[in-house]
Design a protein around this motif. Sequence first.
Motif, PDB file in Angstrom:
ATOM      1  N   VAL A 254       0.851  -1.183   0.000  1.00  0.00           N
ATOM      2  CA  VAL A 254       0.000   0.000   0.000  1.00  0.00           C
ATOM      3  C   VAL A 254       0.887   1.234   0.000  1.00  0.00           C
ATOM      4  O   VAL A 254       1.752   1.392   0.854  1.00  0.00           O
ATOM      5  CB  VAL A 254      -0.935   0.019   1.223  1.00  0.00           C
ATOM      6  N   VAL A 271       1.975  -5.241   3.603  1.00  0.00           N
ATOM      7  CA  VAL A 271       0.930  -5.661   4.533  1.00  0.00           C
ATOM      8  C   VAL A 271       0.648  -7.148   4.409  1.00  0.00           C
ATOM      9  O   VAL A 271       0.518  -7.678   3.308  1.00  0.00           O
ATOM     10  CB  VAL A 271      -0.371  -4.870   4.263  1.00  0.00           C
ATOM     11  N   GLU A 274      -3.545  -8.187   8.808  1.00  0.00           N
ATOM     12  CA  GLU A 274      -3.788  -6.859   9.365  1.00  0.00           C
ATOM     13  C   GLU A 274      -2.514  -6.261   9.947  1.00  0.00           C
ATOM     14  O   GLU A 274      -2.567  -5.442  10.856  1.00  0.00           O
ATOM     15  CB  GLU A 274      -4.885  -6.927  10.437  1.00  0.00           C
ATOM     16  N   ARG A 308      -1.754   1.105  22.104  1.00  0.00           N
ATOM     17  CA  ARG A 308      -2.716   1.860  21.293  1.00  0.00           C
ATOM     18  C   ARG A 308      -4.059   1.923  22.007  1.00  0.00           C
ATOM     19  O   ARG A 308      -4.526   0.936  22.578  1.00  0.00           O
ATOM     20  CB  ARG A 308      -2.916   1.169  19.928  1.00  0.00           C
ATOM     21  N   THR A 310      -7.765   1.510  22.167  1.00  0.00           N
ATOM     22  CA  THR A 310      -8.624   0.695  21.316  1.00  0.00           C
ATOM     23  C   THR A 310     -10.095   0.873  21.649  1.00  0.00           C
ATOM     24  O   THR A 310     -10.944   0.275  21.004  1.00  0.00           O
ATOM     25  CB  THR A 310      -8.270  -0.787  21.453  1.00  0.00           C
TER      26      THR A 310
ATOM     27  N   ALA B 301      -7.908   6.380  14.841  1.00  0.00           N
ATOM     28  CA  ALA B 301      -7.164   5.474  13.963  1.00  0.00           C
ATOM     29  C   ALA B 301      -5.881   6.161  13.517  1.00  0.00           C
ATOM     30  O   ALA B 301      -5.833   7.380  13.406  1.00  0.00           O
ATOM     31  CB  ALA B 301      -8.017   5.115  12.756  1.00  0.00           C
ATOM     32  N   ALA B 304      -2.190   4.813   9.024  1.00  0.00           N
ATOM     33  CA  ALA B 304      -2.198   3.602   8.191  1.00  0.00           C
ATOM     34  C   ALA B 304      -3.588   2.983   8.111  1.00  0.00           C
ATOM     35  O   ALA B 304      -3.811   2.013   7.398  1.00  0.00           O
ATOM     36  CB  ALA B 304      -1.211   2.583   8.752  1.00  0.00           C
ATOM     37  N   GLU B 305      -4.518   3.550   8.869  1.00  0.00           N
ATOM     38  CA  GLU B 305      -5.842   2.935   8.975  1.00  0.00           C
ATOM     39  C   GLU B 305      -6.935   3.794   8.375  1.00  0.00           C
ATOM     40  O   GLU B 305      -8.111   3.591   8.644  1.00  0.00           O
ATOM     41  CB  GLU B 305      -6.134   2.669  10.466  1.00  0.00           C
ATOM     42  N   LYS B 306      -6.527   4.818   7.603  1.00  0.00           N
ATOM     43  CA  LYS B 306      -7.575   5.668   7.037  1.00  0.00           C
ATOM     44  C   LYS B 306      -7.185   6.214   5.669  1.00  0.00           C
ATOM     45  O   LYS B 306      -6.013   6.229   5.297  1.00  0.00           O
ATOM     46  CB  LYS B 306      -7.913   6.799   8.001  1.00  0.00           C
ATOM     47  N   GLN B 322      -5.420   3.695   3.127  1.00  0.00           N
ATOM     48  CA  GLN B 322      -5.634   2.746   4.214  1.00  0.00           C
ATOM     49  C   GLN B 322      -4.937   1.421   3.913  1.00  0.00           C
ATOM     50  O   GLN B 322      -5.148   0.834   2.865  1.00  0.00           O
ATOM     51  CB  GLN B 322      -7.129   2.520   4.407  1.00  0.00           C
ATOM     52  N   ALA B 323      -4.113   0.963   4.845  1.00  0.00           N
ATOM     53  CA  ALA B 323      -3.402  -0.300   4.661  1.00  0.00           C
ATOM     54  C   ALA B 323      -4.026  -1.416   5.492  1.00  0.00           C
ATOM     55  O   ALA B 323      -4.046  -2.572   5.078  1.00  0.00           O
ATOM     56  CB  ALA B 323      -1.932  -0.133   5.045  1.00  0.00           C
ATOM     57  N   ILE B 324      -4.504  -1.073   6.679  1.00  0.00           N
ATOM     58  CA  ILE B 324      -5.101  -2.076   7.571  1.00  0.00           C
ATOM     59  C   ILE B 324      -6.367  -1.498   8.198  1.00  0.00           C
ATOM     60  O   ILE B 324      -6.596  -0.291   8.138  1.00  0.00           O
ATOM     61  CB  ILE B 324      -4.106  -2.483   8.698  1.00  0.00           C
ATOM     62  N   SER B 325      -7.167  -2.372   8.809  1.00  0.00           N
ATOM     63  CA  SER B 325      -8.384  -1.881   9.477  1.00  0.00           C
ATOM     64  C   SER B 325      -7.983  -1.120  10.734  1.00  0.00           C
ATOM     65  O   SER B 325      -6.937  -1.407  11.318  1.00  0.00           O
ATOM     66  CB  SER B 325      -9.275  -3.038   9.899  1.00  0.00           C
ATOM     67  N   VAL B 327      -7.217  -0.208  14.333  1.00  0.00           N
ATOM     68  CA  VAL B 327      -6.835  -1.113  15.419  1.00  0.00           C
ATOM     69  C   VAL B 327      -7.905  -1.057  16.504  1.00  0.00           C
ATOM     70  O   VAL B 327      -8.357   0.025  16.890  1.00  0.00           O
ATOM     71  CB  VAL B 327      -5.456  -0.690  15.976  1.00  0.00           C
ATOM     72  N   GLY B 328      -8.327  -2.221  16.981  1.00  0.00           N
ATOM     73  CA  GLY B 328      -9.349  -2.295  18.026  1.00  0.00           C
ATOM     74  C   GLY B 328     -10.604  -1.579  17.591  1.00  0.00           C
ATOM     75  O   GLY B 328     -11.088  -1.761  16.473  1.00  0.00           O
ATOM     76  N   SER B 330     -10.799   1.713  17.387  1.00  0.00           N
ATOM     77  CA  SER B 330     -10.465   3.094  17.035  1.00  0.00           C
ATOM     78  C   SER B 330     -11.178   3.467  15.738  1.00  0.00           C
ATOM     79  O   SER B 330     -11.633   2.603  14.993  1.00  0.00           O
ATOM     80  CB  SER B 330      -8.948   3.245  16.887  1.00  0.00           C
ATOM     81  N   ARG B 331     -11.298   4.784  15.506  1.00  0.00           N
ATOM     82  CA  ARG B 331     -11.997   5.285  14.322  1.00  0.00           C
ATOM     83  C   ARG B 331     -11.246   6.476  13.747  1.00  0.00           C
ATOM     84  O   ARG B 331     -10.590   7.203  14.482  1.00  0.00           O
ATOM     85  CB  ARG B 331     -13.409   5.759  14.693  1.00  0.00           C
TER      86      ARG B 331
END
Lengths: 379, 539
Positions: A254, A271, A274, A308, A310, B301, B304-306, B322-325, B327-328, B330-331
């Motif tokens: 990516v 990647v 996840e 992080r 969460t 987020a 890497a998540e957006k 966005q590379a990954i969903s 985490v947890g 988060s938004r």
Amino acid sequence: MAKVTLTIDQKTVEAEPGDPLLEVAKKAGVYIPHLCYMDDLPSYGGCRLCAVEIEGVRGLPLACTTQVTDGMVVRTDTAPVRELQRGVMETILSEHPDRCLTCHRKIHCLPNWICLRDDVVTDRCVTCAKNQWCELQQVSEFLGMEGTGRFYEEGRSWYGAREEIPLERENPFIERDYNKCILCARCVRVCDEVRGVGAISVTYKGDKARIDTPFGIPLHETNCELCGACVDVCPTASLMDKTTKWAGLPDKLVSTICPYCGTGCQLLLHVKGERIVRVSADAEGAVNKGQACVKGRYGLDFVHHPERLTTPLIRDNGAFREASWDEALDLVASRLGDYRGEEFAAIASSKCTNEDCYILQKFARVVMGSNNVDHCARL
Amino acid sequence: MAGLATTFGSGAMTNSIADLGQAACILAIGTNTTEAHPVIALQLKQMARRGGKLIVANPHWIELCRHATMWLRQRPGSDVALIGGMMRVIVDEGLADSNFIQERCENFDALRESLAAFSLERVSQITGLPQEQIREAARLYATSSSAAIVYAMGITQSSHGTDNVQALADLAMLTGNIGKPGSGVNPLRGHNNVQGSCDMGCLPNVFTGYQSVADGGIRERFEAAWGVSLNPKPGLTLGEIFDAAHDGTVKAIYLVGENPVITDPNAAHIEEALKRLEFLVVQDIFLSETARLAHVVLPAASFAEKEGTFTNTERRVQRVRQAISPVGNSRPDWWITVQLAMRLGAQGFSYEHPAEIMDEIARLTASYGGMAYHRLENGGLQWPCPSPNHPGTSILHREAFTRGKGHFVPVEYRGSLEQPDEEYPLILNTGRMLYHFHSSTLTRRVKGLRELHSEERVEINPQDAVSLGIADGDLVKVTSRRGAVTVRAKVAEGTPPGSLFMTFHFPDTVTNLLTQPGRDPVSKIPELKFCAVRVAKVA
Ligand code: FES
């Protein structure tokens, strides 16, 4: 300047006069094996692998050091060319473990299998971290080295041929294993010519020649900035990212922008599922053109850090407790509802995206009726 | 960036990063480029390698000096004097570009008059540089076919930062080094999206694209687009917000992704201000020191998540993918703010995707008018990009300045707010180092980076170290009028005599307990680079 027209393997190609033939061929979709040439750097002519035939030119000149001229007729796939390339490759491989390159079973083998063909099981394809994404392996496959010359059947050239060079893995990011080095000198050139650092050079002479730091001190004790540019250009497993070398091939790449400074380097996130398993600099990056720094390349682990946040947290009697989004958002909305205009302030982040920032200032101005919105650009 | 805006009408980097490599001469002042912007430093080194002239002006020895034609070691805080001196030489020796001045600029006479105060004797006294060096630097800069200026926080984080920037802008205009390749005045922004967050109107006095909130016509456009009536009164700046929180006029703060308790000068004051709030909501990816003070913490987020865009220091808008969903639970930040807006009953906050937000930005912002996600796929676009077919702008002010004529601002040298004295005889400078970033919320969570550099060190010149009886690695106490920190000493030649250097990366050693809150009167940027301290070995 007017363009020149030449033919490469019967293809008619247009190019700028003076461009390296290797580059022109690459752009035209003709692959000429090479191990020392690097995009955007002056040709080096070190590996001698990129030989071609040119009509009216004696011998087999190197494609990387040949500049294209008008009317040039080039052939890259003739018997003499391939024979010469295999010979060169054989010499290169005499200094490199070769089972990973020449064993005909290598695509069937999986890690931890016992190799039936070979008693020296510690040096096989599956024990090399670069297996299947190794440039040397690809060139070797392209030239069909398997079963040729001294690589025929059990004949082997490398084991015990050289004294083992100890690994250098004292810094946290880059691992150096010169047993696998073919002396292409790409790392030396990128460190000097592109990065302007010059932490490594070719040392000693003859069969003792190798790449090293001054006095052989560990990399991080030199002026090395641990940018990883050398790792990106290494065609073998000599220079590897220490922590991610075994991550294997990613599911996807990516392309995105580095979250650290304001330069805006484009990075490739490798990647797997996840997880970001590796980061490299994107050659397509408008600003960085394949370069990055230690933070962008090795500093993105924070994404997966166990600390992080969460879930939303709400303070209750002095301590935080976890909450659902609905509960947290309802609470924040109802509390903010008590304040309007100048009583409210929003502080934005210069780490967030434009879209995040736009929405935040719109929120402050439209919903809260306040122009109290700022961010830390002043710092 | 107030200084540049006064002079040119726009406060962004005038040229491009790639363009720097093409310059014949570069003046790098107040920037430790190899540490803070390593990839931009490649262009400077490339330029020097090709035979270009690199002038480094920095009180500290920095890596870039290895590649420099000249290193000017001016005294900390004397930049305006140095630049004024260079301009004086250029004018006196007839090296100014009079055509450029006549056709494209105004107020030159005022500048020339102000230069009367910058005789080389005086400049040399203030800066501590030999007159010959100042002369040589001026000639080098003025006689090169193209000369660029590159600067960073060393210039702006000062109580006279605006003066510094205006002087640099004057210098560039004086020699016609604006609006052509390899020239310009180029601020290097510290964070990935400082430029973008300013462009987006995260500033108290402007909407997107620096459109003033006080301007009735502009406000009407935004009111029509957003369907509400808007507050015409410019808001408070960051420092003022904390002051207001301290005295209770600001009661609630929504703070996103920042950690002012560590990064802001006068950290103790900020912490107290935040504690006095009736309601503090912090949105971040980690529970930062600031987030610990919040009533509610919302998990954001990471990049890497957006999906989204960042705007870099050369005004290039580039795609974040966005590379990954997330985490947890988060938004993305925009999503969270949108949810709050909807719960508060606001209209016009229904977005499915950040691309729609960018479309709205483009409709309301001339310089972003031609931006759209599908156009940003390959390498992004540099603003101004006003229309859907516009290729973007790599060099600003080519034909005319954004404000019409370039406006010379007379230069005036003022000393730093806090001068060293008997009690606090040393100058403390703060900055960054390669392996960490800002409050290190991110970098200290990267094992390898922590291994390389895990604690704060105060750098001290060997001369001072000897006279104070401090050896490398000794534990020392650094004290200013505002506070004290205890830290290990590093004896380093690169730090000039009379100065100390510290980073502000480590929360265990809050350097900003020492720095002073005195701000530039125009830009409101605090003077982080200069405060008086004393240092002593801890017995
Ligand atoms: S690529 Fe031509 S000699 Fe190596």
